[in-house]
Design an enzyme around this catalytic site. Structure first.
Site, mmCIF file in Angstrom:
data_model
loop_
_atom_site.group_PDB
_atom_site.id
_atom_site.type_symbol
_atom_site.label_atom_id
_atom_site.label_comp_id
_atom_site.label_asym_id
_atom_site.label_seq_id
_atom_site.Cartn_x
_atom_site.Cartn_y
_atom_site.Cartn_z
ATOM 1 N N HIS A 65 -1.063 11.516 -5.944
ATOM 2 C CA HIS A 65 -1.593 10.743 -7.060
ATOM 3 C C HIS A 65 -3.082 10.534 -6.879
ATOM 4 O O HIS A 65 -3.617 10.628 -5.780
ATOM 5 C CB HIS A 65 -0.886 9.390 -7.171
ATOM 6 C CG HIS A 65 -1.009 8.546 -5.938
ATOM 7 N ND1 HIS A 65 -0.177 8.703 -4.857
ATOM 8 C CD2 HIS A 65 -1.859 7.547 -5.596
ATOM 9 C CE1 HIS A 65 -0.502 7.836 -3.911
ATOM 10 N NE2 HIS A 65 -1.526 7.126 -4.338
ATOM 11 N N CYS A 218 -3.356 -0.072 -0.824
ATOM 12 C CA CYS A 218 -3.621 1.305 -0.383
ATOM 13 C C CYS A 218 -4.939 1.748 -1.002
ATOM 14 O O CYS A 218 -5.460 1.082 -1.903
ATOM 15 C CB CYS A 218 -2.484 2.246 -0.781
ATOM 16 S SG CYS A 218 -2.318 2.512 -2.559
#
Length: 707
Positions: A65, A218
Site C-alpha cells: 500500500h 506505521c
C-alpha cells in the site's frame, strides 16, 4: 465517490512469482479504470513503502500500500495466488494480496474506509471466505461488505448496522466494519472513561478487568496502524482484558481521554514512527514494540505488560522530550542533535528571510536604491505614487528582517528545551541584534539559552513550586543569565568576529571571490537540500539579512542560488537529450525538474541522485562549482533570498548571471550523460554482443550499475 473495488479490480488467479510482479498486475487494473494515472510512478511509490517495512502478514496476507500523487481516488485491488508470493511474512508466502492505493491528499473519510479493510483482515471468517469465493464479482462484494451471492454463504452476513443502513460501495466498507480511526478511538475512549468513573465508585475489593491503553502507528498510517489496533482489541477480549487503542494514522488521531489513561494498568506501544505526546503514558508498565508485533503476537504483548504490572516495573515519569527528541531517535549522538537544534532555528528563520528579502528587493526594483532613505510611510504615503508603494515594501521588509536573529536564537533554544527556551532565546537574540553580533550572535545566544533552561530543568524542585516554574521562575532566571552572558561576557568578542567576517567578505575580489563561489557551488550540489546545502544557503542569507547588505553579500547570495538551480535543470536537460539512458520514471521526473530547477528547488534532482549517486552527484557538483565561480566573477548580485528565474529582474548583471547558470547546466548534463553512457557500454563490451548504443530502454534498465 465510485466503489473502491469492483470485479475489474479482482484477479482470482494471480499467476506471478514476485511481489513486484503482483503489484504491477494489480496496478495495471487500476490504470485501466483510470484510478492510477502513471503506472511506473505509482509502482515506485509502492516500492518505496515496501522498502520501509515488508507488508506481509502472518496468515497468508500481503498488503502492499502507499499514498501517491498518481492515484485519483482511494482504490483496492485484490489478487489470489495459488502458489503464494513472498511479502516478507515470518510464516511464509501470501495467497491473499491486497493493493491499497490512496491519493496523496486523501481526506479523513477516505482513510477511514481504507482502515476498515485493515481491520477486516483480522477476521478469520472474512479471509476464509475470500479463499473460497468463486468469482470476481462476489469477491469484490465481499470486500465491500455487500450481501454476496449464495456461493459464498459464510461471508454473506454483513453486520447488522450495515444491513440496516443499506450500505454499499465505499461507504459500506466503513459501516460494515464499524467506526475506525479517530472515531473508533473516541468511542472506545468515552466508553472506557465511563467504566473508569464507575469503577472509582465501586465497593473496595470489587473485581475489575485488567486495563490496557495502546497506541499503534506505521509509516504510511493506512493499513498496519489499524490492523494492529484490531488485533490487540481482539486479543484483549479473548483474554478478558480491556484494551483501548489510539490509532495515530494518516488521518490524524484523537487523543485518549486522560481519565482512561489514568485508569489503565499498562501501556502497549506498537509503532514504527515516534509516538506523539508519549509523555502522557509515563509512570505505567509499558511494552514498546514495532507495529507488526502488535499484529502478529498481541497475546504475548498483553501477557508481557501484565507481567510488568505484577512486578511493579514502570516507565520513569520523565519530562516531555524536546522537539528534537520527539522527532528523532533517542540514541542519536550529540553532534546529530546539535545539527538539528541549529536547523530548527534556521527553518523558522528562513520564511522571515524570504518575506523580508523579497519585499526589500521589490522596493529597490520599483523605487531604486535611494528608497532606503525615504521617510516613514506613516508620515508620507501617497496612494497614487509608485515611490510610496516602493517605500512601503522596503519598510515592511526591513521590519521582517528585524526578527531574523531573535527568531533564529529563540527556535534554537526551543529545539533544545521546548517552550521554556523561547523567552531566553528571543531575549538573547534581540541582544545579539542590539550589540551588532548578528547571525553568529544569534547562534550563540540560542545555544546558551537552551543550555541554561535545560540545566534549570534538571534541578529537583519542591512540588509546591513546580506550578510556577514554567511561567515565572524559568523565564526570569534564564533571561537574566542569558542577558548577562550576552552583554558582558561573550557579546563583544562575537560582535568583533561578525565584523571581521563582514570585512573579509567586503574585501573579496578576483581569485578569492572565484574560489569562494566555487566552494559554495560545491556545497549547494553535494547533498541537494541536505545539511551541507543548508549551511551554504544559511551563510548566504545571513549576509543579506540586514537592511543594508554589502555588495559582496549580495554576490554570494546570487552565486548560491545560481548553483542550487544547476542539478535539477541539468537532470531535466539530460533526460531530454539522452532519454534512453534513464528509466521511464526518471524521464517523467525530468519534466518536473525543469520547473523545480527554475524555481531554485535543488531537491528536484534527488530522485536521480538516489538512483545513481556516484554519477549524478559528482556531475552536479562540477557544474555547480563552475556556476558559482562564474557568478562571482561576473559580479552578479541578488537581494532576494529565493525565487529562481522569477526574480531575474531583481538581479544585478542578469544576462551574465543566466549565462553562468547555462554554463553549469551544460557541463553537468554532459558529464552525467558521459558517465551513464560508460555504465551502459561496460556490460555490453564484456558480453561482446553488440554496439554500445541503440539498446531498448528496458534492456538499459536491467543493466547492472557499476560502482
Amino acid at each position: 465517490m465510485s466503489e473502491m473495488i469492483t470485479a475489474d479490480l479482482v484477479d482470482l488467479d494471480l499467476s506471478v512469482d514476485t511481489k513486484e510482479a503482483a503489484a504491477r498486475v494489480l496496478a495495471e487494473r487500476m490504470v485501466a479504470l483510470g484510478r492510477v494515472t502513471d503506472l511506473e510512478g505509482f509502482l515506485a511509490d509502492v516500492a518505496a513503502r515496501e522498502a520501509q517495512m515488508p507488508t506481509g502478514l502472518d496468515g497468508g496476507i500481503g498488503i502492499p500500500h502507499c499514498r501517491s500523487e498518481h492515484v485519483t481516488e482511494p482504490t483496492l485491488a485484490f489478487g489470489r495466488s495459488a502458489a503464494g508470493i513472498d511479502f516478507g511474512a515470518a510464516d511464509g508466502p501470501a495467497d491473499l494480496i491486497f493493493l491499497i492505493a490512496a491519493p496523496a491528499g486523501a481526506d479523513d473519510a477516505h482513510l477511514t474506509i481504507l482502515s476498515s479493510l485493515a481491520r477486516q483482515l483480522m477476521n478469520a471468517e472474512f479471509t476464509s471466505a475470500l479463499r473460497s469465493v468463486g468469482d470476481a464479482a462476489a469477491a469484490a462484494a465481499l470486500i465491500r461488505g455487500d450481501k454476496v451471492a449464495a456461493e459464498a454463504p459464510e461471508a454473506a452476513e454483513a453486520p447488522e448496522a450495515a444491513e440496516t443502513a443499506g450500505a454499499s460501495g465505499a461507504a459500506g466498507t466503513a459501516e460494515t466494519v464499524g467506526a475506525t480511526g479517530s472515531e473508533d478511538s473516541a468511542a472506545a475512549s468515552a466508553a472506557a472513561s465511563a467504566d473508569a468513573a464507575a469503577g472509582s465508585t465501586a465497593p473496595a475489593g470489587a473485581e475489575r478487568p485488567f486495563r490496557i491503553v495502546a497506541v499503534t502507528s506505521c509509516p504510511t498510517g493506512i493499513a498496519h496502524t489499524y490492523m494492529a489496533a484490531e488485533s490487540l482489541e481482539t486479543a484483549g477480549r479473548d483474554a478478558g482484558v480491556e484494551v483501548v487503542v489510539e490509532t495515530q494514522g494518516s488521518a490524524g488521531f484523537t487523543r485518549l481521554d486522560p481519565a482512561v489513561i489514568a485508569a489503565a494498568d499498562g501501556v502497549i506501544f506498537a509503532h514504527d514512527v515516534p509516538v506523539r505526546d508519549k509523555e502522557r503514558f509515563a509512570g505505567k508498565p509499558t511494552v514498546d514494540v514495532g507495529v507488526k508485533a502488535g499484529i502478529n503476537r498481541p497475546g504475548e504483548l498483553i501477557s508481557e505488560v501484565r507481567g510488568k504490572a505484577e512486578r511493579g516495573e514502570v516507565t520513569a515519569a520523565a519530562a516531555p522530550g524536546t522537539p528534537v527528541e520527539r522527532a528523532g531517535d533517542s540514541t542519536e549522538g550529540y553532534g546529530t542533535k546539535l545539527r538539528k537544534w541549529l536547523m530548527s532555528g534556521v527553518s523558522y528563520m528562513v520564511p522571515f528571510v524570504a518575506a523580508g528579502g523579497l519585499l526589500i528587493a521589490l522596493g529597490f526594483a520599483i523605487g531604486g536604491y535611494e528608497i532606503k532613505s525615504a521617510p516613514s510611510v506613516m508620515d508620507h504615503f501617497v496612494w497614487t505614487q509608485a515611490h510610496s508603494w516602493a517605500a512601503l515594501m522596503f519598510q515592511i521588509g526591513a521590519v521582517a528582517f528585524g526578527f531574523l536573529v531573535p527568531v533564529l536564537a529563540g527556535y534554537i533554544a526551543y529545539g533544545m528545551a521546548d517552550r521554556p527556551g523561547l523567552v531566553p532565546g528571543f531575549v538573547g537574540g534581540m541582544i545579539a541584534s542590539t550589540i551588532n553580533a548578528g547571525f553568529l550572535g544569534g547562534l550563540v545566544a540560542g545555544l546558551i539559552a537552551g543550555g541554561v533552561v535545560m540545566a534549570i530543568q534538571r534541578i529537583n524542585i519542591p512540588a509546591v513550586l513546580r506550578g510556577i516554574m514554567p511561567v515565572v521562575v524559568i523565564p526570569l532566571i534564564s533571561s537574566a543569565v542569558v542577558g548577562f552572558l550576552m552583554f558582558v561576557v561573550v557579546g563583544k568578542p562575537i560582535a568583533s568576529a561578525q565584523k571581521a567576517m563582514t570585512d573579509w567578505l567586503n574585501g573579496l575580489s578576483g581569485t578569492n571571490a572565484l574560489l569562494l563561489g566555487a566552494l559554495l557551488g560545491l556545497m549547494m550540489c553535494f547533498d541537494l537540500g541536505g545539511p551541507v546545502n543548508k549551511v551554504a544557503y544559511t551563510f548566504a542569507t545571513a549576509g543579506i539579512a540586514v537592511a543594508n547588505p554589502s555588495d559582496s553579500a549580495m554576490k554570494i547570495m546570487a552565486a548560491v542560488m545560481a548553483a542550487g538551480m544547476v542539478p535539477p535543470l541539468a537532470m531535466a536537460l539530460a533526460t531530454t537529450v539522452r532519454g534512453r539512458l534513464f528509466t521511464q520514471t526518471e524521464r517523467e521526473n525530468g519534466k518536473a525538474a525543469w520547473v523545480l530547477g527554475a524555481s531554485f528547488i535543488s531537491e528536484g534532482a534527488i530522485p536521480f541522485a538516489a538512483a545513481d549517486p556516484l554519477r549524478v552527484i559528482p556531475a552536479s557538483m562540477v557544474g555547480g562549482a563552475l556556476t558559482g565561480a562564474l557568478s562571482m566573477t561576473f559580479g552578479a548580485t541578488l537581494r532576494a533570498p529565493h525565487g529562481g528565474i522569477f526574480v531575474v529582474p531583481l538581479i544585478g548583471n542578469a544576462l551574465l548571471y543566466l549565462i553562468a547558470i547555462a554554463a553549469g547546466v551544460c557541463v553537468s548534463t554532459a558529464l552525467v550523460v558521459v558517465l551513464k553512457g560508460m555504465r551502459k557500454q561496460a556490460p555490453e563490451a564484456a558480453a561482446g554482443n553488440g554496439p554500445a548504443t541503440g539498446a531498448p530502454a528496458t534492456a538499459e534498465r536491467q543493466q547492472p550499475v557499476a560502482a
